[in-house]
Design a protein around this motif. Structure first.
Motif, PDB file in Angstrom:
ATOM      1  N   GLN A   1     -12.173  19.572 -21.185  1.00  0.00           N
ATOM      2  CA  GLN A   1     -12.326  18.506 -22.174  1.00  0.00           C
ATOM      3  C   GLN A   1     -12.759  17.173 -21.555  1.00  0.00           C
ATOM      4  OE1 GLN A   1     -12.000  19.180 -25.599  1.00  0.00           O
ATOM      5  NE2 GLN A   1     -12.029  21.225 -24.684  1.00  0.00           N
ATOM      6  N   VAL A   2     -12.990  17.140 -20.241  1.00  0.00           N
ATOM      7  CA  VAL A   2     -13.562  15.936 -19.626  1.00  0.00           C
ATOM      8  C   VAL A   2     -15.036  15.798 -19.999  1.00  0.00           C
ATOM      9  CG1 VAL A   2     -11.941  15.979 -17.697  1.00  0.00           C
ATOM     10  CG2 VAL A   2     -14.161  17.108 -17.448  1.00  0.00           C
ATOM     11  N   PHE A   3     -15.635  16.847 -20.559  1.00  0.00           N
ATOM     12  CA  PHE A   3     -17.026  16.805 -20.996  1.00  0.00           C
ATOM     13  C   PHE A   3     -17.099  16.593 -22.507  1.00  0.00           C
ATOM     14  CE2 PHE A   3     -17.048  19.699 -17.240  1.00  0.00           C
ATOM     15  CZ  PHE A   3     -17.756  18.859 -16.388  1.00  0.00           C
ATOM     16  N   ASP A   4     -18.279  16.196 -22.983  1.00  0.00           N
ATOM     17  CA  ASP A   4     -18.427  15.946 -24.424  1.00  0.00           C
ATOM     18  C   ASP A   4     -18.907  17.170 -25.191  1.00  0.00           C
ATOM     19  OD1 ASP A   4     -21.160  16.068 -23.836  1.00  0.00           O
ATOM     20  OD2 ASP A   4     -21.445  13.897 -23.936  1.00  0.00           O
ATOM     21  N   GLY A   5     -19.282  18.249 -24.481  1.00  0.00           N
ATOM     22  CA  GLY A   5     -19.693  19.472 -25.155  1.00  0.00           C
ATOM     23  C   GLY A   5     -21.102  19.446 -25.713  1.00  0.00           C
ATOM     24  N   ARG A   6     -21.898  18.452 -25.350  1.00  0.00           N
ATOM     25  CA  ARG A   6     -23.240  18.312 -25.926  1.00  0.00           C
ATOM     26  C   ARG A   6     -24.337  18.946 -25.070  1.00  0.00           C
ATOM     27  NH1 ARG A   6     -21.949  12.019 -27.330  1.00  0.00           N
ATOM     28  NH2 ARG A   6     -20.850  12.389 -29.320  1.00  0.00           N
ATOM     29  N   LYS A   7     -23.984  19.426 -23.898  1.00  0.00           N
ATOM     30  CA  LYS A   7     -24.972  20.035 -23.024  1.00  0.00           C
ATOM     31  C   LYS A   7     -25.259  21.463 -23.473  1.00  0.00           C
ATOM     32  CE  LYS A   7     -25.872  20.987 -18.131  1.00  0.00           C
ATOM     33  NZ  LYS A   7     -25.338  20.995 -16.749  1.00  0.00           N
ATOM     34  N   ASP A   8     -26.538  21.856 -23.432  1.00  0.00           N
ATOM     35  CA  ASP A   8     -26.906  23.208 -23.851  1.00  0.00           C
ATOM     36  C   ASP A   8     -26.519  24.248 -22.810  1.00  0.00           C
ATOM     37  OD1 ASP A   8     -27.985  22.309 -26.233  1.00  0.00           O
ATOM     38  OD2 ASP A   8     -29.997  22.058 -25.395  1.00  0.00           O
ATOM     39  N   GLN A   9     -26.550  23.878 -21.536  1.00  0.00           N
ATOM     40  CA  GLN A   9     -26.257  24.802 -20.449  1.00  0.00           C
ATOM     41  C   GLN A   9     -24.805  24.644 -19.994  1.00  0.00           C
ATOM     42  OE1 GLN A   9     -28.654  27.007 -19.609  1.00  0.00           O
ATOM     43  NE2 GLN A   9     -29.864  26.018 -21.227  1.00  0.00           N
ATOM     44  N   VAL A  10     -24.398  25.512 -19.062  1.00  0.00           N
ATOM     45  CA  VAL A  10     -23.038  25.414 -18.531  1.00  0.00           C
ATOM     46  C   VAL A  10     -22.902  24.143 -17.707  1.00  0.00           C
ATOM     47  CG1 VAL A  10     -22.616  27.892 -18.538  1.00  0.00           C
ATOM     48  CG2 VAL A  10     -23.677  26.834 -16.535  1.00  0.00           C
ATOM     49  N   TYR A  11     -21.682  23.609 -17.656  1.00  0.00           N
ATOM     50  CA  TYR A  11     -21.412  22.388 -16.902  1.00  0.00           C
ATOM     51  C   TYR A  11     -21.092  22.721 -15.452  1.00  0.00           C
ATOM     52  CZ  TYR A  11     -21.112  19.516 -21.123  1.00  0.00           C
ATOM     53  OH  TYR A  11     -21.401  18.835 -22.287  1.00  0.00           O
ATOM     54  N   SER A  12     -21.693  21.983 -14.542  1.00  0.00           N
ATOM     55  CA  SER A  12     -21.341  22.096 -13.128  1.00  0.00           C
ATOM     56  C   SER A  12     -20.398  20.960 -12.760  1.00  0.00           C
ATOM     57  CB  SER A  12     -22.589  22.042 -12.251  1.00  0.00           C
ATOM     58  OG  SER A  12     -23.030  20.698 -12.089  1.00  0.00           O
ATOM     59  N   GLU A  13     -19.827  21.055 -11.569  1.00  0.00           N
ATOM     60  CA  GLU A  13     -18.916  20.016 -11.095  1.00  0.00           C
ATOM     61  C   GLU A  13     -19.626  18.677 -10.887  1.00  0.00           C
ATOM     62  OE1 GLU A  13     -17.099  23.961  -9.946  1.00  0.00           O
ATOM     63  OE2 GLU A  13     -19.118  23.081  -9.967  1.00  0.00           O
ATOM     64  N   LYS A  14     -20.943  18.706 -10.790  1.00  0.00           N
ATOM     65  CA  LYS A  14     -21.709  17.468 -10.559  1.00  0.00           C
ATOM     66  C   LYS A  14     -22.105  16.765 -11.848  1.00  0.00           C
ATOM     67  CE  LYS A  14     -23.624  19.030  -6.140  1.00  0.00           C
ATOM     68  NZ  LYS A  14     -24.877  19.305  -5.365  1.00  0.00           N
ATOM     69  N   ASP A  15     -21.905  17.409 -12.988  1.00  0.00           N
ATOM     70  CA  ASP A  15     -22.282  16.787 -14.257  1.00  0.00           C
ATOM     71  C   ASP A  15     -21.383  15.595 -14.565  1.00  0.00           C
ATOM     72  OD1 ASP A  15     -24.495  18.267 -15.229  1.00  0.00           O
ATOM     73  OD2 ASP A  15     -23.167  19.953 -15.676  1.00  0.00           O
ATOM     74  N   PRO A  16     -21.951  14.529 -15.152  1.00  0.00           N
ATOM     75  CA  PRO A  16     -21.114  13.368 -15.499  1.00  0.00           C
ATOM     76  C   PRO A  16     -20.129  13.715 -16.602  1.00  0.00           C
ATOM     77  CG  PRO A  16     -23.331  13.133 -16.400  1.00  0.00           C
ATOM     78  CD  PRO A  16     -23.365  14.334 -15.499  1.00  0.00           C
ATOM     79  N   VAL A  17     -18.956  13.109 -16.543  1.00  0.00           N
ATOM     80  CA  VAL A  17     -17.941  13.338 -17.572  1.00  0.00           C
ATOM     81  C   VAL A  17     -18.149  12.356 -18.718  1.00  0.00           C
ATOM     82  CG1 VAL A  17     -16.268  14.271 -15.946  1.00  0.00           C
ATOM     83  CG2 VAL A  17     -16.288  11.819 -16.389  1.00  0.00           C
ATOM     84  N   ASN A  18     -17.759  12.785 -19.905  1.00  0.00           N
ATOM     85  CA  ASN A  18     -17.847  11.924 -21.088  1.00  0.00           C
ATOM     86  C   ASN A  18     -16.909  12.483 -22.155  1.00  0.00           C
ATOM     87  OD1 ASN A  18     -18.744   9.880 -22.853  1.00  0.00           O
ATOM     88  ND2 ASN A  18     -20.277  11.260 -23.738  1.00  0.00           N
ATOM     89  N   PRO A  19     -15.601  12.372 -21.937  1.00  0.00           N
ATOM     90  CA  PRO A  19     -14.649  13.018 -22.850  1.00  0.00           C
ATOM     91  C   PRO A  19     -14.643  12.376 -24.229  1.00  0.00           C
ATOM     92  CG  PRO A  19     -13.506  11.593 -21.299  1.00  0.00           C
ATOM     93  CD  PRO A  19     -14.935  11.636 -20.852  1.00  0.00           C
ATOM     94  N   LEU A  20     -14.489  13.211 -25.251  1.00  0.00           N
ATOM     95  CA  LEU A  20     -14.402  12.725 -26.622  1.00  0.00           C
ATOM     96  C   LEU A  20     -12.960  12.629 -27.098  1.00  0.00           C
ATOM     97  CD1 LEU A  20     -17.339  14.721 -28.280  1.00  0.00           C
ATOM     98  CD2 LEU A  20     -17.380  12.439 -27.243  1.00  0.00           C
ATOM     99  N   SER A  21     -12.077  13.446 -26.544  1.00  0.00           N
ATOM    100  CA  SER A  21     -10.685  13.438 -26.968  1.00  0.00           C
ATOM    101  C   SER A  21      -9.862  12.476 -26.119  1.00  0.00           C
ATOM    102  CB  SER A  21     -10.085  14.846 -26.860  1.00  0.00           C
ATOM    103  OG  SER A  21      -9.912  15.214 -25.494  1.00  0.00           O
ATOM    104  N   TYR A  22      -8.754  12.030 -26.683  1.00  0.00           N
ATOM    105  CA  TYR A  22      -7.844  11.150 -25.942  1.00  0.00           C
ATOM    106  C   TYR A  22      -7.285  11.880 -24.729  1.00  0.00           C
ATOM    107  CZ  TYR A  22      -4.138   7.710 -25.156  1.00  0.00           C
ATOM    108  OH  TYR A  22      -3.321   6.762 -24.599  1.00  0.00           O
ATOM    109  N   TYR A  23      -6.933  13.149 -24.898  1.00  0.00           N
ATOM    110  CA  TYR A  23      -6.421  13.949 -23.794  1.00  0.00           C
ATOM    111  C   TYR A  23      -7.448  14.043 -22.669  1.00  0.00           C
ATOM    112  CZ  TYR A  23      -4.646  18.057 -21.287  1.00  0.00           C
ATOM    113  OH  TYR A  23      -4.199  18.933 -20.321  1.00  0.00           O
TER     114      TYR A  23
END
Length: 299
Positions: free
Chosen positions: A120-142
């Motif tokens: 959940q550190v990601f925003d879920g908007r990427k079409d491909q799988v997330y790698s450890e190098k992808d920038p984080v952009n969480p949408l939830s408070y958690y």
């Protein structure tokens, strides 16, 4: 901050006959299992709740850790509710201030830390799988609080650290305490009258808790510092994964499947790339479908 190329060739970290693990959040779904798993491995396991410790009240935490001298702190403790302001205040106190308290003591005593984070550190908007190098952009408070925890870990002066981002975790045991966060337990509770919906437009590969335990052990033994992703591979949405699990739940499987309702929130993709952890540890992560067939008996 520790050099990311540091490995566990340092004998201080692992060249001991029986490693000593201290687990925060040891009463939770995952913490309870990890405690039992590492006990069976022959490790010394110290559970935070056995000492009546709260990381947001650090008065006796330093004293306990100084006496125990653990080789690793597995930091699981987190507050998961944030529906109202009082919940958010509590979550901030535990998830961020508590983590900072723990890290202050780990720095002082030179104890490595493994921090459990989330997809959940990601925003879920990427079409491909997330790698450890992808920038984080969480949408939830958690997710936002977990990002702050990750930042604290990466900037702490620790002998070693690992950040393990997990997909939702599941277990075949559904009628014992500690299962509120078990994906499968949610399906069974819905069948027993606690209505719930599973999103049909959100994707991410559920991971079995045994794989989490094996991965933590592997990172401690030979993993380099840094961030790692752990999830299974599947093309199914959370709703489809819930329906798939229901097929393996015995005589009531059709009735259980009928209780699984689809919701349609905005589409999100939380699938994570696991090449780094499989390469580092030399492991093969089962697909979601393989794990279900392994752990659930099909009638």
């Amino acid at each position: 901050m520790t050099d990311n190329n540091t490995t566990l060739s340092n004998p201080y970290l692992w060249d001991k006959p029986r490693p000593r693990f201290f687990i925060t959040g040891s009463r939770g779904f995952l913490g309870h299992y990890l405690s039992a798993y590492f006990h069976k491995q022959g490790y010394y396991v110290f559970e935070s709740h056995a000492f009546h410790l709260r990381i947001d009240i650090p008065s006796n935490l330093e004293q306990v850790l100084m006496r125990l001298k653990p080789d690793l702190i597995i930091h699981l403790a987190a507050f998961h509710r944030w529906e109202n302001p009082s919940d958010q205040e509590r979550a901030l106190k535990v998830n961020v201030e508590g983590t900072a308290n723990l890290l202050d003591i780990a720095e002082l005593l030179h104890i490595p830390v493994l921090f459990i984070s989330t997809d959940q550190v990601f925003d879920g908007r990427k079409d491909q799988v997330y790698s450890e190098k992808d920038p984080v952009n969480p949408l939830s408070y958690y997710g936002r609080l977990k990002v702050r925890g990750e930042e604290l870990i990466q900037n702490a002066e620790l002998p070693a650290y690992w950040i393990l981002r997990l997909a939702p975790v599941w277990s075949e045991e559904v009628h014992i305490p500690y299962t509120r966060q078990n994906f499968l337990a949610g399906i069974v509770r819905a069948f027993e009258g606690q209505s719930r919906e599973w999103p049909a437009t959100i994707y991410g590969g559920l991971i079995h808790r045994e794989m989490v335990a094996q991965t933590i052990d592997g990172l401690f033994q030979r993993g380099k510092n840094g961030i790692y992703h752990l999830a299974s591979d599947t093309s199914l949405s959370y709703f489809e994964q819930a329906r798939y699990m229901a097929r393996f739940l015995g005589p009531s499987k059709e009735l259980i499947a009928d209780t699984i309702r689809a919701s349609s929130p905005p589409p999100r993709n939380f699938r994570m790339n696991t090449e780094k952890i499989t390469r580092t540890l030399g492991i093969t992560i089962p697909t979601f479908e393989e794990d279900v067939k392994k752990w659930l008996r099909k009638e």
